[in-house]
Scaffold this motif. Structure first.
Motif, PDB file in Angstrom:
ATOM      1  N   VAL A  47       0.836  -1.201   0.000  1.00  0.00           N
ATOM      2  CA  VAL A  47       0.000   0.000   0.000  1.00  0.00           C
ATOM      3  C   VAL A  47       0.874   1.255   0.000  1.00  0.00           C
ATOM      4  O   VAL A  47       0.602   2.227  -0.727  1.00  0.00           O
ATOM      5  N   ILE A  48       1.933   1.250   0.816  1.00  0.00           N
ATOM      6  CA  ILE A  48       2.830   2.406   0.872  1.00  0.00           C
ATOM      7  C   ILE A  48       3.483   2.646  -0.486  1.00  0.00           C
ATOM      8  O   ILE A  48       3.717   3.798  -0.892  1.00  0.00           O
ATOM      9  N   LEU A  49       3.733   1.567  -1.230  1.00  0.00           N
ATOM     10  CA  LEU A  49       4.365   1.679  -2.551  1.00  0.00           C
ATOM     11  C   LEU A  49       3.349   1.913  -3.665  1.00  0.00           C
ATOM     12  O   LEU A  49       3.728   1.994  -4.836  1.00  0.00           O
ATOM     13  N   GLY A  50       2.047   2.005  -3.310  1.00  0.00           N
ATOM     14  CA  GLY A  50       1.041   2.345  -4.309  1.00  0.00           C
ATOM     15  C   GLY A  50       0.111   1.222  -4.701  1.00  0.00           C
ATOM     16  O   GLY A  50      -0.769   1.419  -5.549  1.00  0.00           O
ATOM     17  N   ALA A  51       0.277   0.043  -4.091  1.00  0.00           N
ATOM     18  CA  ALA A  51      -0.592  -1.094  -4.413  1.00  0.00           C
ATOM     19  C   ALA A  51      -1.728  -1.166  -3.385  1.00  0.00           C
ATOM     20  O   ALA A  51      -1.963  -0.227  -2.627  1.00  0.00           O
ATOM     21  N   GLY A  52      -2.456  -2.304  -3.373  1.00  0.00           N
ATOM     22  CA  GLY A  52      -3.545  -2.503  -2.432  1.00  0.00           C
ATOM     23  C   GLY A  52      -4.869  -1.959  -2.924  1.00  0.00           C
ATOM     24  O   GLY A  52      -4.912  -1.091  -3.804  1.00  0.00           O
ATOM     25  N   ASP A  53      -5.950  -2.484  -2.334  1.00  0.00           N
ATOM     26  CA  ASP A  53      -7.267  -2.014  -2.737  1.00  0.00           C
ATOM     27  C   ASP A  53      -7.623  -0.711  -2.020  1.00  0.00           C
ATOM     28  O   ASP A  53      -6.878  -0.223  -1.175  1.00  0.00           O
ATOM     29  N   ARG A  54      -8.779  -0.157  -2.367  1.00  0.00           N
ATOM     30  CA  ARG A  54      -9.185   1.147  -1.857  1.00  0.00           C
ATOM     31  C   ARG A  54      -9.325   1.145  -0.334  1.00  0.00           C
ATOM     32  O   ARG A  54      -8.904   2.080   0.340  1.00  0.00           O
ATOM     33  N   THR A  55      -9.898   0.074   0.228  1.00  0.00           N
ATOM     34  CA  THR A  55     -10.094  -0.014   1.672  1.00  0.00           C
ATOM     35  C   THR A  55      -8.764  -0.029   2.401  1.00  0.00           C
ATOM     36  O   THR A  55      -8.571   0.677   3.406  1.00  0.00           O
ATOM     37  N   GLN A  56      -7.822  -0.819   1.912  1.00  0.00           N
ATOM     38  CA  GLN A  56      -6.507  -0.881   2.530  1.00  0.00           C
ATOM     39  C   GLN A  56      -5.780   0.462   2.440  1.00  0.00           C
ATOM     40  O   GLN A  56      -5.100   0.875   3.378  1.00  0.00           O
ATOM     41  N   GLN A  57      -5.941   1.154   1.339  1.00  0.00           N
ATOM     42  CA  GLN A  57      -5.287   2.448   1.182  1.00  0.00           C
ATOM     43  C   GLN A  57      -5.827   3.465   2.182  1.00  0.00           C
ATOM     44  O   GLN A  57      -5.070   4.254   2.760  1.00  0.00           O
ATOM     45  N   ILE A  58      -7.142   3.445   2.401  1.00  0.00           N
ATOM     46  CA  ILE A  58      -7.742   4.369   3.370  1.00  0.00           C
ATOM     47  C   ILE A  58      -7.245   4.055   4.775  1.00  0.00           C
ATOM     48  O   ILE A  58      -6.849   4.955   5.529  1.00  0.00           O
ATOM     49  N   ILE A  59      -7.255   2.760   5.132  1.00  0.00           N
ATOM     50  CA  ILE A  59      -6.849   2.360   6.487  1.00  0.00           C
ATOM     51  C   ILE A  59      -5.388   2.696   6.738  1.00  0.00           C
ATOM     52  O   ILE A  59      -5.034   3.257   7.788  1.00  0.00           O
ATOM     53  N   VAL A  60      -4.528   2.370   5.782  1.00  0.00           N
ATOM     54  CA  VAL A  60      -3.086   2.557   5.978  1.00  0.00           C
ATOM     55  C   VAL A  60      -2.688   4.019   5.846  1.00  0.00           C
ATOM     56  O   VAL A  60      -2.040   4.594   6.731  1.00  0.00           O
ATOM     57  N   LEU A  61      -3.070   4.649   4.741  1.00  0.00           N
ATOM     58  CA  LEU A  61      -2.552   5.979   4.417  1.00  0.00           C
ATOM     59  C   LEU A  61      -3.284   7.116   5.123  1.00  0.00           C
ATOM     60  O   LEU A  61      -2.691   8.169   5.370  1.00  0.00           O
ATOM     61  N   GLN A  62      -4.555   6.927   5.451  1.00  0.00           N
ATOM     62  CA  GLN A  62      -5.322   8.016   6.038  1.00  0.00           C
ATOM     63  C   GLN A  62      -5.615   7.835   7.526  1.00  0.00           C
ATOM     64  O   GLN A  62      -5.884   8.826   8.226  1.00  0.00           O
ATOM     65  N   LEU A  63      -5.583   6.601   8.006  1.00  0.00           N
ATOM     66  CA  LEU A  63      -5.933   6.356   9.402  1.00  0.00           C
ATOM     67  C   LEU A  63      -4.742   5.970  10.274  1.00  0.00           C
ATOM     68  O   LEU A  63      -4.516   6.568  11.331  1.00  0.00           O
ATOM     69  N   ARG A  64      -3.974   4.981   9.846  1.00  0.00           N
ATOM     70  CA  ARG A  64      -2.930   4.445  10.729  1.00  0.00           C
ATOM     71  C   ARG A  64      -1.560   5.074  10.531  1.00  0.00           C
ATOM     72  O   ARG A  64      -0.882   5.387  11.512  1.00  0.00           O
ATOM     73  N   LEU A  65      -1.120   5.234   9.302  1.00  0.00           N
ATOM     74  CA  LEU A  65       0.220   5.770   9.067  1.00  0.00           C
ATOM     75  C   LEU A  65       0.393   7.190   9.604  1.00  0.00           C
ATOM     76  O   LEU A  65       1.443   7.509  10.180  1.00  0.00           O
ATOM     77  N   PRO A  66      -0.610   8.074   9.478  1.00  0.00           N
ATOM     78  CA  PRO A  66      -0.436   9.413  10.059  1.00  0.00           C
ATOM     79  C   PRO A  66      -0.242   9.397  11.569  1.00  0.00           C
ATOM     80  O   PRO A  66       0.585  10.140  12.104  1.00  0.00           O
ATOM     81  N   ARG A  67      -0.990   8.555  12.276  1.00  0.00           N
ATOM     82  CA  ARG A  67      -0.854   8.544  13.730  1.00  0.00           C
ATOM     83  C   ARG A  67       0.472   7.920  14.160  1.00  0.00           C
ATOM     84  O   ARG A  67       1.048   8.325  15.171  1.00  0.00           O
ATOM     85  N   VAL A  68       0.990   6.966  13.382  1.00  0.00           N
ATOM     86  CA  VAL A  68       2.312   6.422  13.680  1.00  0.00           C
ATOM     87  C   VAL A  68       3.390   7.476  13.415  1.00  0.00           C
ATOM     88  O   VAL A  68       4.318   7.655  14.212  1.00  0.00           O
ATOM     89  N   ALA A  69       3.250   8.209  12.316  1.00  0.00           N
ATOM     90  CA  ALA A  69       4.243   9.223  11.954  1.00  0.00           C
ATOM     91  C   ALA A  69       4.304  10.334  13.005  1.00  0.00           C
ATOM     92  O   ALA A  69       5.395  10.740  13.437  1.00  0.00           O
ATOM     93  N   ILE A  70       3.154  10.841  13.438  1.00  0.00           N
ATOM     94  CA  ILE A  70       3.168  11.927  14.419  1.00  0.00           C
ATOM     95  C   ILE A  70       3.617  11.421  15.779  1.00  0.00           C
ATOM     96  O   ILE A  70       4.250  12.152  16.550  1.00  0.00           O
ATOM     97  N   ALA A  71       3.316  10.150  16.096  1.00  0.00           N
ATOM     98  CA  ALA A  71       3.784   9.580  17.358  1.00  0.00           C
ATOM     99  C   ALA A  71       5.304   9.481  17.373  1.00  0.00           C
ATOM    100  O   ALA A  71       5.943   9.707  18.407  1.00  0.00           O
ATOM    101  N   ILE A  72       5.900   9.158  16.230  1.00  0.00           N
ATOM    102  CA  ILE A  72       7.359   9.097  16.130  1.00  0.00           C
ATOM    103  C   ILE A  72       7.966  10.469  16.362  1.00  0.00           C
ATOM    104  O   ILE A  72       8.902  10.641  17.160  1.00  0.00           O
ATOM    105  N   LEU A  73       7.434  11.471  15.671  1.00  0.00           N
ATOM    106  CA  LEU A  73       7.967  12.828  15.800  1.00  0.00           C
ATOM    107  C   LEU A  73       7.759  13.383  17.209  1.00  0.00           C
ATOM    108  O   LEU A  73       8.685  13.951  17.809  1.00  0.00           O
TER     109      LEU A  73
END
Length: 344
Positions: A47-73
């Motif tokens: 998904v991070i590299l541009g694959a995956g279905d629409r549901t996976q893209q929403i979950i990974v790119l819009q819901l989970r990855l942002p909260r992991v990124a801001i938690a790291i920072l």
């Protein structure tokens, strides 16, 4: 045989950093993979590299990855700020929370929400200015602590007392503004004070990252002079270091880092206390290793705290700050009792 301890210490530091780095990567990937819906790690990478279905893209790119990124920072930034404060004051109990920086940042955010909300309880300016308000509040708080401590600013007792006092005043003013303010302001402030990463977007992450990079570079540059800062003022002056001025610089960098870290995430406590202390135990006295180790451990703590509340309490969004508080408060008491025994 005398060189054996030094050899062991030299080997221990990179090994400890490598282990922390591996744990950091695995936990960050787990933070994206785990949740109400499990997504395999290979699918996350796809998904991070541009694959995956629409549901996976929403979950990974819009819901989970942002909260992991801001938690790291945020976690890493607070930990580095704590490392700087503990080093410059020679006090293992010093942290952004204990010294009033987080409460000062909170007051800055609440004033920002109160002063710039219209009759409809909507902000009349961009939320992008919220970190500026947090930075001003944090700088004012740490400046007050430093000024009130006077010439004995490296005294653990004075810093703790004045830090607690400034934090208490800032907290009281924050509560008053929340009580007399509109519902929008109260709800936004309450979320901020609890410390959560679930409502952060990529724009806020970008602001945090862009502002944090130059501060981190300044921290690394100033870090080369931190070992002499362990000396007294007379000894420091003998090697050409203006210790009072340098101390002000370190306090300002720590306050700015803390403010950026908590501006969008909120008042997540105790990471700035625990992470640098554990980093020193793992990597020793090396300054660069301590800074890197503190950042990694701080990121691990906040990503892990968010993962715990997300998995255990789903679908309810429990603030990650509750986990760090539950763990951090006993840890602070442990350090405090140990310091009392050491001081006699």
């Amino acid at each position: 045989m005398s060189g054996l301890p030094n050899t062991v210490a030299t080997i221990r530091t990179p090994v400890a950093l490598a282990i922390m780095g591996l744990a950091f990567v695995l936990l960050a990937l787990s933070g994206v993979a785990f949740g109400s819906t499990w997504i395999a790690l290979d699918q996350v990478a796809g998904v991070i590299l541009g694959a995956g279905d629409r549901t996976q893209q929403i979950i990974v790119l819009q819901l989970r990855l942002p909260r992991v990124a801001i938690a790291i920072l945020a976690g890493g930034g607070m930990a580095v700020a704590g490392f700087l404060l503990q080093k410059i004051t020679r006090n293992s109990l010093a942290s952004p929370g204990v010294l009033g920086v987080i409460d000062g940042a909170a007051l800055g955010v609440v004033i920002f929400l109160a002063a710039l909300s219209n009759e409809s309880n909507a902000l009349v300016t961009s939320i992008a200015y919220q970190p500026v308000a947090a930075t001003i509040g944090a700088l004012v708080a740490i400046s007050l602590v430093f000024i009130l401590s006077g010439r004995q600013a490296s005294s653990a007792i004075r810093l703790l007392l004045f830090g607690i006092a400034v934090a208490a005043v800032a907290k009281s003013l924050t509560m008053i503004l929340m009580l007399i303010g509109p519902i929008y302001q109260t709800s936004q402030a309450a979320r901020w004070l609890a410390g959560a990463v679930n409502e952060v977007n990529w724009g806020e992450i970008q602001i945090t990252a862009i502002a944090m990079v130059p501060i981190m570079l300044l921290v690394l540059a100033a870090g080369r002079k931190l070992p002499p800062a362990d000396l007294d003022e007379v000894s420091a002056r003998g090697i050409g270091l203006d210790l009072p001025l340098f101390r002000i610089l370190i306090f300002a960098l720590a306050a700015a880092l803390t403010a950026l870290s908590v501006a969008f995430v909120g008042g997540v406590g105790f990471i700035g206390l625990m992470a640098p202390h554990l980093a020193r135990l793992l990597v020793g006295r090396n300054i660069f290793a301590g800074l890197v180790g503190s950042f990694l451990l701080g990121a691990i703590m906040l990503v892990g705290a968010d993962l715990i509340v997300r998995v255990l309490f789903a679908p309810i969004e429990v603030p990650a700050g509750t986990v760090t508080a539950i763990i951090g408060a006993p840890y602070f008491l442990f350090l405090l009792m140990g310091k009392q025994r050491h001081d006699g």
